[in-house]
Design a protein around this motif. Structure first.
Motif, PDB file in Angstrom:
ATOM      1  N   HIS A 211     -20.104  11.522 -15.948  1.00  0.00           N
ATOM      2  CA  HIS A 211     -20.594  11.040 -14.862  1.00  0.00           C
ATOM      3  C   HIS A 211     -21.749  10.332 -15.049  1.00  0.00           C
ATOM      4  CE1 HIS A 211     -18.401  14.788 -12.971  1.00  0.00           C
ATOM      5  NE2 HIS A 211     -17.796  13.769 -12.706  1.00  0.00           N
ATOM      6  N   ILE A 212     -22.094   9.807 -16.328  1.00  0.00           N
ATOM      7  CA  ILE A 212     -23.052   8.876 -16.633  1.00  0.00           C
ATOM      8  C   ILE A 212     -22.657   7.717 -17.182  1.00  0.00           C
ATOM      9  CG2 ILE A 212     -25.295   8.783 -18.252  1.00  0.00           C
ATOM     10  CD1 ILE A 212     -25.624  11.569 -18.039  1.00  0.00           C
ATOM     11  N   ASP A 213     -23.403   6.597 -16.502  1.00  0.00           N
ATOM     12  CA  ASP A 213     -23.085   5.209 -16.951  1.00  0.00           C
ATOM     13  C   ASP A 213     -24.269   4.735 -17.525  1.00  0.00           C
ATOM     14  OD1 ASP A 213     -22.394   2.472 -17.134  1.00  0.00           O
ATOM     15  OD2 ASP A 213     -21.154   2.514 -15.718  1.00  0.00           O
ATOM     16  N   LEU A 214     -24.578   4.382 -18.858  1.00  0.00           N
ATOM     17  CA  LEU A 214     -25.605   4.064 -19.405  1.00  0.00           C
ATOM     18  C   LEU A 214     -25.689   2.491 -19.211  1.00  0.00           C
ATOM     19  CD1 LEU A 214     -25.683   5.986 -22.548  1.00  0.00           C
ATOM     20  CD2 LEU A 214     -27.058   6.311 -20.469  1.00  0.00           C
ATOM     21  N   GLU A 215     -24.802   1.731 -18.948  1.00  0.00           N
ATOM     22  CA  GLU A 215     -24.773   0.421 -18.640  1.00  0.00           C
ATOM     23  C   GLU A 215     -25.265   0.075 -17.284  1.00  0.00           C
ATOM     24  OE1 GLU A 215     -24.183  -2.100 -20.790  1.00  0.00           O
ATOM     25  OE2 GLU A 215     -23.826  -0.380 -22.311  1.00  0.00           O
ATOM     26  N   THR A 216     -24.943   0.768 -16.322  1.00  0.00           N
ATOM     27  CA  THR A 216     -25.275   0.423 -14.874  1.00  0.00           C
ATOM     28  C   THR A 216     -26.671   1.315 -14.453  1.00  0.00           C
ATOM     29  OG1 THR A 216     -23.890   2.201 -13.985  1.00  0.00           O
ATOM     30  CG2 THR A 216     -23.020  -0.124 -14.067  1.00  0.00           C
ATOM     31  N   ARG A 217     -26.747   2.341 -15.690  1.00  0.00           N
ATOM     32  CA  ARG A 217     -28.006   3.240 -15.491  1.00  0.00           C
ATOM     33  C   ARG A 217     -28.020   3.924 -14.169  1.00  0.00           C
ATOM     34  NH1 ARG A 217     -33.270  -0.366 -16.918  1.00  0.00           N
ATOM     35  NH2 ARG A 217     -34.267   1.116 -15.684  1.00  0.00           N
ATOM     36  N   VAL A 218     -26.794   4.648 -14.015  1.00  0.00           N
ATOM     37  CA  VAL A 218     -26.599   5.625 -12.948  1.00  0.00           C
ATOM     38  C   VAL A 218     -25.972   7.035 -13.330  1.00  0.00           C
ATOM     39  CG1 VAL A 218     -25.144   5.884 -10.719  1.00  0.00           C
ATOM     40  CG2 VAL A 218     -26.353   3.751 -11.191  1.00  0.00           C
ATOM     41  N   ALA A 219     -26.398   8.006 -12.621  1.00  0.00           N
ATOM     42  CA  ALA A 219     -25.957   9.384 -13.214  1.00  0.00           C
ATOM     43  C   ALA A 219     -25.303   9.730 -11.571  1.00  0.00           C
ATOM     44  CB  ALA A 219     -26.809  10.466 -13.467  1.00  0.00           C
ATOM     45  N   HIS A 220     -24.140   9.963 -12.004  1.00  0.00           N
ATOM     46  CA  HIS A 220     -23.018  10.716 -10.527  1.00  0.00           C
ATOM     47  C   HIS A 220     -23.361  12.185 -10.449  1.00  0.00           C
ATOM     48  CE1 HIS A 220     -20.426  10.920  -7.322  1.00  0.00           C
ATOM     49  NE2 HIS A 220     -19.694  11.683  -7.989  1.00  0.00           N
ATOM     50  N   LEU A 221     -23.744  12.613  -9.352  1.00  0.00           N
ATOM     51  CA  LEU A 221     -23.870  14.044  -9.098  1.00  0.00           C
ATOM     52  C   LEU A 221     -22.588  14.602  -8.033  1.00  0.00           C
ATOM     53  CD1 LEU A 221     -27.674  14.679  -8.879  1.00  0.00           C
ATOM     54  CD2 LEU A 221     -26.134  14.809 -10.763  1.00  0.00           C
ATOM     55  N   PRO A 222     -21.475  14.925  -8.398  1.00  0.00           N
ATOM     56  CA  PRO A 222     -20.445  15.193  -7.423  1.00  0.00           C
ATOM     57  C   PRO A 222     -20.705  16.249  -6.686  1.00  0.00           C
ATOM     58  CG  PRO A 222     -19.812  16.126  -9.644  1.00  0.00           C
ATOM     59  CD  PRO A 222     -21.086  15.107  -9.923  1.00  0.00           C
ATOM     60  N   ASP A 223     -21.563  17.153  -7.114  1.00  0.00           N
ATOM     61  CA  ASP A 223     -21.672  18.533  -6.179  1.00  0.00           C
ATOM     62  C   ASP A 223     -23.160  18.880  -6.327  1.00  0.00           C
ATOM     63  OD1 ASP A 223     -21.306  20.657  -4.493  1.00  0.00           O
ATOM     64  OD2 ASP A 223     -20.493  21.910  -6.221  1.00  0.00           O
ATOM     65  N   THR A 224     -24.007  18.536  -5.115  1.00  0.00           N
ATOM     66  CA  THR A 224     -25.294  19.107  -5.135  1.00  0.00           C
ATOM     67  C   THR A 224     -25.766  20.215  -4.077  1.00  0.00           C
ATOM     68  OG1 THR A 224     -25.837  17.709  -3.393  1.00  0.00           O
ATOM     69  CG2 THR A 224     -25.902  16.564  -5.468  1.00  0.00           C
ATOM     70  N   LYS A 225     -26.824  20.585  -4.080  1.00  0.00           N
ATOM     71  CA  LYS A 225     -27.124  21.776  -3.230  1.00  0.00           C
ATOM     72  C   LYS A 225     -26.810  21.829  -1.781  1.00  0.00           C
ATOM     73  CE  LYS A 225     -31.317  24.522  -1.917  1.00  0.00           C
ATOM     74  NZ  LYS A 225     -32.832  24.816  -1.890  1.00  0.00           N
ATOM     75  N   ASN A 226     -27.176  20.486  -1.230  1.00  0.00           N
ATOM     76  CA  ASN A 226     -26.753  20.471   0.186  1.00  0.00           C
ATOM     77  C   ASN A 226     -24.962  19.934   0.455  1.00  0.00           C
ATOM     78  OD1 ASN A 226     -26.104  17.582  -0.427  1.00  0.00           O
ATOM     79  ND2 ASN A 226     -28.504  17.163   0.220  1.00  0.00           N
ATOM     80  N   GLY A 227     -24.405  19.998  -0.479  1.00  0.00           N
ATOM     81  CA  GLY A 227     -23.025  19.882  -0.241  1.00  0.00           C
ATOM     82  C   GLY A 227     -22.416  18.558  -0.577  1.00  0.00           C
ATOM     83  N   HIS A 228     -23.261  17.290  -0.818  1.00  0.00           N
ATOM     84  CA  HIS A 228     -23.012  16.027  -0.694  1.00  0.00           C
ATOM     85  C   HIS A 228     -23.106  15.466  -2.139  1.00  0.00           C
ATOM     86  CE1 HIS A 228     -23.974  16.938   3.586  1.00  0.00           C
ATOM     87  NE2 HIS A 228     -22.997  15.720   3.628  1.00  0.00           N
ATOM     88  N   SER A 229     -22.276  14.663  -2.533  1.00  0.00           N
ATOM     89  CA  SER A 229     -22.500  14.023  -3.823  1.00  0.00           C
ATOM     90  C   SER A 229     -23.677  12.900  -3.649  1.00  0.00           C
ATOM     91  CB  SER A 229     -21.086  13.324  -4.272  1.00  0.00           C
ATOM     92  OG  SER A 229     -20.831  12.516  -3.265  1.00  0.00           O
ATOM     93  N   ARG A 230     -24.182  12.618  -4.819  1.00  0.00           N
ATOM     94  CA  ARG A 230     -25.044  11.346  -4.691  1.00  0.00           C
ATOM     95  C   ARG A 230     -25.211  10.515  -6.203  1.00  0.00           C
ATOM     96  NH1 ARG A 230     -29.319  15.482  -5.121  1.00  0.00           N
ATOM     97  NH2 ARG A 230     -30.770  14.818  -6.765  1.00  0.00           N
ATOM     98  N   ASP A 231     -25.650   9.312  -6.054  1.00  0.00           N
ATOM     99  CA  ASP A 231     -25.824   8.764  -7.447  1.00  0.00           C
ATOM    100  C   ASP A 231     -27.390   8.498  -7.524  1.00  0.00           C
ATOM    101  OD1 ASP A 231     -23.054   8.271  -7.962  1.00  0.00           O
ATOM    102  OD2 ASP A 231     -22.889   6.333  -6.683  1.00  0.00           O
ATOM    103  N   VAL A 232     -27.745   8.945  -8.953  1.00  0.00           N
ATOM    104  CA  VAL A 232     -29.213   8.899  -9.207  1.00  0.00           C
ATOM    105  C   VAL A 232     -29.502   7.756 -10.354  1.00  0.00           C
ATOM    106  CG1 VAL A 232     -31.011  10.294 -10.037  1.00  0.00           C
ATOM    107  CG2 VAL A 232     -29.319  11.385  -8.991  1.00  0.00           C
ATOM    108  N   PRO A 233     -30.438   6.845  -9.916  1.00  0.00           N
ATOM    109  CA  PRO A 233     -30.856   5.817 -10.529  1.00  0.00           C
ATOM    110  C   PRO A 233     -31.569   6.313 -11.777  1.00  0.00           C
ATOM    111  CG  PRO A 233     -32.211   5.672  -8.777  1.00  0.00           C
ATOM    112  CD  PRO A 233     -31.120   6.618  -8.428  1.00  0.00           C
ATOM    113  N   LEU A 234     -31.206   5.684 -13.049  1.00  0.00           N
ATOM    114  CA  LEU A 234     -31.929   5.978 -14.130  1.00  0.00           C
ATOM    115  C   LEU A 234     -33.095   5.101 -14.769  1.00  0.00           C
ATOM    116  CD1 LEU A 234     -28.783   7.474 -16.077  1.00  0.00           C
ATOM    117  CD2 LEU A 234     -30.418   8.896 -14.808  1.00  0.00           C
ATOM    118  N   SER A 235     -34.216   5.758 -15.065  1.00  0.00           N
ATOM    119  CA  SER A 235     -35.484   4.684 -15.573  1.00  0.00           C
ATOM    120  C   SER A 235     -34.869   4.374 -16.803  1.00  0.00           C
ATOM    121  CB  SER A 235     -36.596   5.447 -15.341  1.00  0.00           C
ATOM    122  OG  SER A 235     -36.767   6.593 -16.220  1.00  0.00           O
ATOM    123  N   SER A 236     -35.903   3.790 -17.496  1.00  0.00           N
ATOM    124  CA  SER A 236     -35.300   3.494 -19.205  1.00  0.00           C
ATOM    125  C   SER A 236     -36.003   4.511 -19.731  1.00  0.00           C
ATOM    126  CB  SER A 236     -36.511   2.042 -19.414  1.00  0.00           C
ATOM    127  OG  SER A 236     -37.955   2.411 -18.965  1.00  0.00           O
TER     128      SER A 236
END
Length: 328
Positions: A211-236
């Motif tokens: 679920h991690i794309d180092l090229e686009t710098r995004v980590a995908h979280l398919p299942d979180t505490k509030n029940g929704h998925s989200r994409d998290v931007p990754l810093s350098s």
């Protein structure tokens, strides 16, 4: 009509048979007590307000907790943490857990609250414990025929929301130095990623390589505490931290456990003289830094996963000195 009969040399049994109701029976030390109980039960049946309490007079708090652990907690997102807390409670509070449910009172749980506070447990910890016990009893309230949850009216401890939840001075540097001495190789990457992404501990532990794309710098979280998925931007810094970890096509990014993270962090913060600072405070620090970097509410919420501004505000602790610089 109730039947009162002698049982042995010293006890009396009251038994009530009424059409439409299960047979009720109870044993007392005197005939007067048996007659008084029978009178109350018969009156309730006549007025159609009777509730069968026989189960609550047989099951203990331990029975109810065991049922919750087996049937209910596993369905919750935080089920593993609930089960761990309840097993600890069962082990340490046997005087309370052996009690019959029908005999438990508000005073019993007030005494438990006061005992825990006298053991120097944090008010927030005791508040969460009481909340969990309330949920446990509430789950069996109707089944047991209880009219009221004894924990409902127990006054919860006041939690100090003004606790410092930010790094000041060389706090962060001292913590990072202390983390270098940890035997758990995953704790420092976990702390770094927490500061760079504002992820919760559970989200970090559930992070998967696929679920991690180092090229686009995004980590995908398919299942979180509030029940929704989200994409998290990754810093350098987050990207470099991930690149330094053993990589594979799939699997857990941080190959450790919640208990492993907790124990390693507690040892490190003690060495760094930061015992007031919890792992979850890293999320406060990360979110506050985003606001200080002029991110707007919607942008920060997209990273943190908060659904309403009030919840996000609770996680935001801006430094007055940094705000003063903006005033000119």
């Amino acid at each position: 009509m109730a039947t009162i009969s002698k049982r042995g040399a010293y006890q009396w049994q009251a038994k009530i048979r009424k059409q439409g109701y299960p047979v009720q029976s109870k044993t007392f030390d005197s005939k007067r007590e048996a007659e008084a109980w029978a009178s109350v039960i018969e009156s309730e049946m006549t007025r159609s307000v009777f509730i069968d309490r026989s189960l609550s007079e047989r099951e203990t708090l331990e029975d109810v907790i065991d049922r919750y652990i087996k049937d209910i907690a596993p369905k919750h997102k935080g089920g593993r943490a609930e089960i761990a807390r309840l097993k600890k409670f069962l082990h340490g509070e046997q005087d309370l857990t052996c009690r019959i449910m029908a005999t438990l009172t508000i005073e019993d749980f007030e005494s438990y609250r006061d005992k825990r506070l006298n053991e120097n447990k944090a008010p927030g910890t005791v508040k969460r414990e009481l909340g969990l016990l309330h949920s446990v009893i509430e789950s069996s309230l109707r089944r047991l025929g209880l009219l009221e949850n004894p924990v409902t009216k127990v006054k919860r401890p006041t939690v100090n929301d003004n606790r410092i939840m930010r790094f000041y001075g060389d706090d962060e540097a001292r913590l990072m130095t202390a983390l270098d001495s940890c035997r758990n190789p995953w704790i420092k990457p976990a702390v770094t990623l927490a500061l760079e992404t504002a992820m919760r501990r559970s989200e970090l532990l559930n992070l998967q390589w696929q679920h991690i794309d180092l090229e686009t710098r995004v980590a995908h979280l398919p299942d979180t505490k509030n029940g929704h998925s989200r994409d998290v931007p990754l810093s350098s810094i987050a990207i470099q931290t991930l690149k330094n970890l053993p990589q594979q096509e799939s699997g857990q990014v941080l190959r450790t456990t919640a208990e492993g993270i907790k124990n390693a962090f507690e040892r490190a913060r003690k060495r760094a003289d930061l015992e007031h600072f919890n792992f979850h405070d890293l999320r406060h620090e990360a979110i506050s830094r985003l606001f200080e970097a002029n991110w707007n509410v919607m942008e920060v919420a997209a990273v943190s996963g908060h659904k309403d501004p009030q919840s996000l505000k609770r996680y935001t602790n801006l430094k007055a000195a940094d705000l003063a610089k903006k005033m000119g």
